[in-house]
Enzyme design. Structure first.
Site, PDB file in Angstrom:
ATOM      1  CE  LYS A  28       0.849  -7.477 -40.530  1.00 22.08           C
ATOM      2  NZ  LYS A  28       1.784  -7.241 -39.422  1.00 22.08           N
ATOM      3  CE  LYS A  85       5.151 -10.933 -40.856  1.00 21.24           C
ATOM      4  NZ  LYS A  85       4.858  -9.460 -40.838  1.00 21.24           N
TER       5      LYS A  85
HETATM    6  O1  LIG Z   1       4.985  -6.959 -39.144  1.00 21.52           O
HETATM    7  C1  LIG Z   1       4.962  -5.778 -38.756  1.00 21.52           C
HETATM    8  C2  LIG Z   1       3.709  -5.256 -38.201  1.00 21.52           C
HETATM    9  O2  LIG Z   1       2.819  -4.850 -39.196  1.00 21.52           O
HETATM   10  C3  LIG Z   1       3.909  -4.291 -37.143  1.00 21.52           C
HETATM   11  O3  LIG Z   1       2.757  -3.506 -36.936  1.00 21.52           O
HETATM   12  P1  LIG Z   1       2.780  -2.441 -35.784  1.00 21.52           P
HETATM   13  O4  LIG Z   1       4.061  -1.673 -35.946  1.00 21.52           O
HETATM   14  O5  LIG Z   1       1.583  -1.593 -36.004  1.00 21.52           O
HETATM   15  O6  LIG Z   1       2.739  -3.209 -34.518  1.00 21.52           O
END
Ligand SMILES: O=C[C@H](O)COP(=O)(O)O
Length: 242
Positions: A28, A85
């Site tokens: 991501k 996802k």
């Molecule tokens: O899928 C998990 C996410 O990357 C959660 O990101 P975050 O903890 O910064 O909201």
């Protein structure tokens, strides 16, 4: 026991997060939105760097337009990650989009729908995802200030996990979670808890992961009881083969 999903921005972070105990490595770009997509070359490099010992997932971007979602999902699926996802942001005919994703990609990858908890998520998409052959469903947030625990109440979170379970879906929770939240959320019985910001320097999701925190989160998940492990590529616990 919830499996620990950790979002990573590059192959080096991926390898270190896996070594620190992350069960699922989630490719991501945290600087590009809630479900910001990395370039496909980077996703491929993460897949290769991590190897088959871990489940690798990837997001496709904060997209609304159905044609854009389908194209991006195709591109990401072609990288060879174990799960794709797909954010189910509010937009026209989401049920139709879910069905089309299943038709086009269901036999090629494991799809995980991500409902956006702070954007009036449509829970009718949970049975729709199951009917379309999705492997799982998650809740995450677009806004990262309060995250899941301010966007939803305890009853709502419990009902979501139970609904996904009833429909036979792997189920995950995410959205600015902190390590201290793990025990309480684990009690709901999700398959995975997703983290980025809570494990980063200064709790800033755009900054690097702190590997001691990844290890601490992994230990907290393990301490939270027993459940199916989703570690490995493909994750055998889902009853799927490569
Ligand atoms: O899928 C998990 C996410 O990357 C959660 O990101 P975050 O903890 O910064 O909201």
């Amino acid at each position: 026991m919830p499996n620990l999903l950790v979002s990573v921005a590059d192959p080096a972070e991926a390898v270190r997060a896996a070594a620190a105990g992350a069960d699922l490595i989630d490719a991501k770009d945290p600087t590009a939105g809630a479900l910001g997509a990395l370039p496909v070359e980077t996703i491929r490099a993460i897949r290769e760097a991590v190897g088959r010992s871990r489940t690798v997932t990837a997001v496709i971007g904060d997209l609304i337009d159905s044609a854009g979602v389908l194209d991006a999902a195709e591109r990401v699926a072609a990288t060879g990650v174990d799960m794709v996802k797909v954010g189910l942001f509010p937009g026209p005919d989401r049920a139709g989009l879910v069905a089309e994703l299943g038709r086009r990609l269901g036999s090629r990858t494991r799809l995980v729908g991500v409902l956006i908890a702070d954007r009036a998520p449509d829970l009718a998409l949970v049975p729709a995802a199951a009917a379309a052959g999705f492997a799982g469903i998650m809740m995450d947030t677009e806004g990262k200030a309060g995250g899941l625990l301010s966007a939803t109440g305890p009853a709502e979170r419990a009902a979501f996990v139970a609904l996904a379970r009833r429909h036979g879906l792997m189920v995950g929770l995410a959205g600015s979670l902190r390590i201290a939240d793990i025990a309480g959320l684990a009690a709901l019985g999700p398959d995975l808890l997703g983290f980025r910001g809570g494990l980063c320097e200064d709790f800033d999701r755009r900054r690097p992961l702190v590997m001691d925190r990844v290890a601490e989160a992994a230990a907290a998940c393990r301490a939270a009881g027993s459940g199916r492990r989703l570690v490995g590529s493909p994750p055998a616990a889902l009853g799927l083969t490569a």
